[in-house]
Write a protein that holds these residues in place. Structure first.
Motif, PDB file in Angstrom:
ATOM      1  N   THR A  94       3.772 -15.774  -4.076  1.00 53.59           N
ATOM      2  CA  THR A  94       3.134 -15.785  -3.219  1.00 53.59           C
ATOM      3  C   THR A  94       3.355 -14.840  -2.307  1.00 53.59           C
ATOM      4  O   THR A  94       4.194 -13.928  -2.077  1.00 53.59           O
ATOM      5  N   GLU A 137       3.369 -12.949   0.801  1.00 56.33           N
ATOM      6  CA  GLU A 137       4.257 -12.594   1.962  1.00 56.33           C
ATOM      7  C   GLU A 137       4.076 -11.126   2.965  1.00 56.33           C
ATOM      8  O   GLU A 137       4.331 -10.392   2.406  1.00 56.33           O
ATOM      9  N   ARG A 180       0.702  -5.517   1.944  1.00 55.27           N
ATOM     10  CA  ARG A 180       1.373  -6.480   2.517  1.00 55.27           C
ATOM     11  C   ARG A 180       2.196  -5.731   3.916  1.00 55.27           C
ATOM     12  O   ARG A 180       2.593  -6.525   4.536  1.00 55.27           O
TER      13      ARG A 180
END
Length: 432
Positions: A240, A242, A366
């Motif tokens: 996932t 993050e 990210r």
């Protein structure tokens, strides 16, 4: 007779000219005694003290004759700097130590980032050269060669394809472009932390909370962007997506001088009022629904593409090595096609993945999500504090949030005052 007179006059004239001898007046040179410098019997410090006392006494004598003597003495006393200075506190020394550590971390991440960027370029060039050389040898082996030349070309191309497969597995695992981007981001954040500590020292009167906060930020950055490759390396293909977190969680901020700033602002509590609180709530909502959601969507797409490319490269070179090994043993054309076409496709895939720096793009997205997450947590941390004097000053906080989102305070208020339809079409940040 006349002749006698003339001769007597001539002889007297000659006698006078002979007696008149020329004289030259030479000035007398007076030799004076050269005096050598006398070695003082007193030391140099004593001589300087004597001169200073003489000057000060002379100045005092002249000043006493002045009718403004008392005023001069008072001005002299007030303008004299103190002879002793206050020693630095332990908090100042600790903050200087942490600032030096932050500068050292900055240099480390900068150097390692440049090294890992070189890894990406060198490994990509080497792997592509190995792959294309192996494909060329496979093509030459199928041009009618037999015997020892065929065996030599087959073995060479097979070894090259196997070496390319191994290098690609390692390269796709560590993602050098993504590693270089991590170090670049870490260097920028450590530089920012270094500036924050320097600003805090310039404001003066640091306390133990400032020291603990700076130390926690250094440790959080070390955890978010580790230097070693083995063991603590960040996961390059997470399940996932993050946001990157480089700040200490559940931190308690303490802002200096809020009472003074809050007292100067009439009608507000430390610069905060109901309209500013509503504005910040609206900004948080836009950050969550638009900015963070958009970059999460892009991060998932880039991560999926990177996974496909990372698997495709070694698979293609492995199949090409298999095709090279079957040349001459299978009476068909598919081993040759597999060896040549597989190598060419592997070079294209590697160039897309590492030449395009897909891993770097993922890390950039990210970190951008982490940037928005930090803005959200900072706003909520101030909003959840019931005591307004413990918050950061409202006007300063509004300016900081606006500039961090590449907006002016008026543009930030305009965004917060827009209706739901206009807000849903506009992003909070104009920076990314």
């Amino acid at each position: 007779m006349g002749t006698t007179i003339i001769s007597s006059k001539l002889s007297s004239f000659i006698t006078r000219r002979t007696d008149a001898t020329p004289t030259i007046n030479v000035p007398k040179i007076q030799v004076t005694k050269i005096s050598t410098p006398r070695i003082p019997s007193r030391s140099l410090v004593a001589e300087l003290n004597y001169l200073n006392n003489y000057i000060s006494s002379t100045t005092t004598t002249h000043v006493k004759n002045d009718p403004n003597y008392s005023t001069t003495i008072n001005n002299t006393k007030t303008s004299t700097p103190p002879s002793t200075c206050k020693p630095n506190s332990m908090e100042v020394v600790k903050l200087h130590l942490i600032m030096e550590i932050a500068a050292d971390r900055l240099e480390m991440h900068k150097n390692i980032g440049a090294q890992r960027d070189n890894w990406n370029h060198l490994l990509l060039t080497s792997v592509n050269m190995i792959t294309l050389s192996a494909a060329t040898m496979a093509g030459l082996a199928a041009t009618g060669s037999s015997g020892a030349p065929l065996v030599a070309l087959k073995v060479s191309s097979t070894i090259l394809y196997m070496a390319a497969t191994g290098l690609l597995v390692v390269m796709n695992k560590i993602q050098p472009s993504q590693l270089a981007e991590e170090q670049r981001i870490a260097a920028r954040l450590f530089k920012q932390l270094h500036g924050e500590i320097r600003t805090r020292l310039s404001l003066g009167n640091p306390n133990e909370n400032d020291v603990n906060e700076a130390m926690e930020k250094v440790l959080a950055l070390d955890k978010a962007y580790p230097l070693p490759l083995l063991g603590s390396m960040l996961e390059k293909f997470p399940q996932t997506v993050e946001p990157a977190v480089w700040w200490p969680r559940k931190k308690k901020q303490r802002y200096q001088g809020n009472e003074e700033l809050g007292g100067k602002l009439k009608g507000k509590k430390n610069g905060w009022d109901a309209s500013l609180e509503e504005e910040m709530k609206k900004i948080v909502m836009v950050l969550r629904k638009k900015d963070m959601a958009e970059y999460l969507r892009l991060s998932r797409k880039v991560l999926k593409l990177n996974k496909i490319l990372a698997v495709s490269g070694p698979v293609l070179t492995g199949l090409a090595a298999l095709g090279c090994g079957l040349l001459g043993y299978v009476n068909a054309s598919w081993p040759l096609m597999l060896a040549v076409i597989g190598g060419a496709l592997a070079s294209v895939v590697n160039t897309l993945e590492h030449g395009g720096q897909v891993g770097m793009v993922f890390e950039l997205y990210r970190a951008t999500i982490g940037f928005f997450k930090l803005r959200e947590e900072t706003i909520e941390l101030n909003m959840n504090e019931q005591d307004h004097d413990k918050r950061e000053n409202g006007e300063l906080f509004e300016i900081k949030v606006a500039l961090q989102l590449s907006r002016s305070p008026s543009q930030l208020r305009q965004l917060a005052s827009s209706d739901e339809d206009n807000v849903s079409e506009e992003f909070a940040s104009k920076l990314f």
